[in-house]
Design an enzyme around this catalytic site. Structure first.
Site, PDB file in Angstrom:
ATOM      1  CG  ASP A   1       5.683  -5.791   4.523  1.00  0.00           C
ATOM      2  OD1 ASP A   1       6.789  -6.230   4.897  1.00  0.00           O
ATOM      3  OD2 ASP A   1       4.981  -6.381   3.676  1.00  0.00           O
TER       4      ASP A   1
ATOM      5  CD  GLU B   1      -0.851   8.732  -8.847  1.00  0.00           C
ATOM      6  OE1 GLU B   1      -0.127   9.620  -9.327  1.00  0.00           O
ATOM      7  OE2 GLU B   1      -1.153   8.669  -7.644  1.00  0.00           O
TER       8      GLU B   1
END
Length: 287
Positions: free
Chosen positions: A195, A91
């Site tokens: 991360d 998306e």
């Protein structure tokens, strides 16, 4: 974007592509905005030997975050291995500059994500990647053992193999484990982004925080927070909102140093000796 890839995406999404253009968002892979009459999509393309494994791991991480209904993540529309390359179709989320209110919301939502735990201990259902480097996620029920065995030791050994650290600069596994056991409190596994620096989230136009490019696993929640502080930090409203959900237990600065060590070792192994000056003070201070 090459025509065979365009053709494959058209079949995958049952759309006609009117145009593609290269955009930021692909430090490791090429990244494209895919334009169609049914809307825009985001696509990563990579022809490396581990590209499909990397994309599959990213897909699993994004879906795991999405399933918590805490912080948003892009919907995965396709993860494919072609003859010439691999691709990940997501998306497309148009972003804006974050406001203090947006970051406050992000802090609350990240705390919600970190409330999601696992009865299977620390680690993940499979290994994944930190940047382009392999990240081991073997399950442990002891956090210090996990962090030393699956995070610090592999990166230290890789740095030695690449002649980025000398044998005399490597702490023993025993000293690593003792320091972590002495420094880390008893913690519950929390679902992490893994991360979380400034390039791995965005704020949608409606103010919704969105996590991207995860290296997901179950670990100590402070790992994500340590990473947010490594390269300048987030808005103060983010940290104040997050802190509302957890009690301080003391020793946060020491734990942050040890958690940032992992990411600094990753950067040393990815980008070379320019990061050694950041790694060595932590090694000398704690080991």
């Amino acid at each position: 974007m090459k025509k065979p890839v365009v053709d494959h995406i058209e079949k995958l999404l049952s759309v006609q592509i009117s145009g593609t253009r290269s955009i930021s968002g692909g430090d490791i892979s090429e990244a494209y905005l895919v334009q169609t009459q049914k809307g825009h999509f985001f696509c990563k393309v990579n022809n490396g030997p581990h590209a499909f494994s990397m994309f599959l791991a990213e897909k699993k991480g994004l879906e795991a975050i999405s399933q918590t209904a805490t912080v948003a993540s892009p919907k995965v529309l396709g993860c494919e291995k072609l003859d010439s390359c691999s691709l990940l179709v997501l998306e497309y989320i148009e972003s804006k500059s974050p406001s203090p209110t947006d970051m406050e919301r992000f802090g609350h939502q990240l705390a919600d994500l970190h409330s999601k735990s696992s009865p299977d201990g620390f680690g993940w259902e499979s290994d994944n990647f930190i940047g382009s480097l392999h990240q081991s996620n073997k399950r442990h029920f002891d956090w210090s053992a996990f962090y030393v065995s699956e995070r610090l030791v592999p990166q230290l050994m890789l740095a030695r193999a690449r002649n980025l650290l000398s044998p005399s600069e490597l702490p023993s596994e025993e000293s690593l484990l003792k320091r972590c056991q002495d420094t880390f409190p008893k913690v519950r596994p929390a679902l992490l982004h893994g991360d979380l620096w400034g390039g791995n989230y965005l704020i949608a136009q409606n103010g919704t925080p969105v996590l991207i490019d995860p290296a997901t696993y179950y670990g100590h929640r402070e790992v994500d927070i340590a990473m947010t502080r490594l390269f300048g930090g987030f808005e103060p409203t983010f940290y104040s909102a997050y802190a509302e959900h957890f009690l301080e237990v003391g020793g946060e600065k020491e734990r942050s140093d040890l958690y940032q060590l992992y990411y600094l070792l990753v950067h040393l192994n990815l980008f070379g000796l320019s990061y050694k000056s950041s790694v060595m003070p932590i090694l000398k201070r704690y080991f």
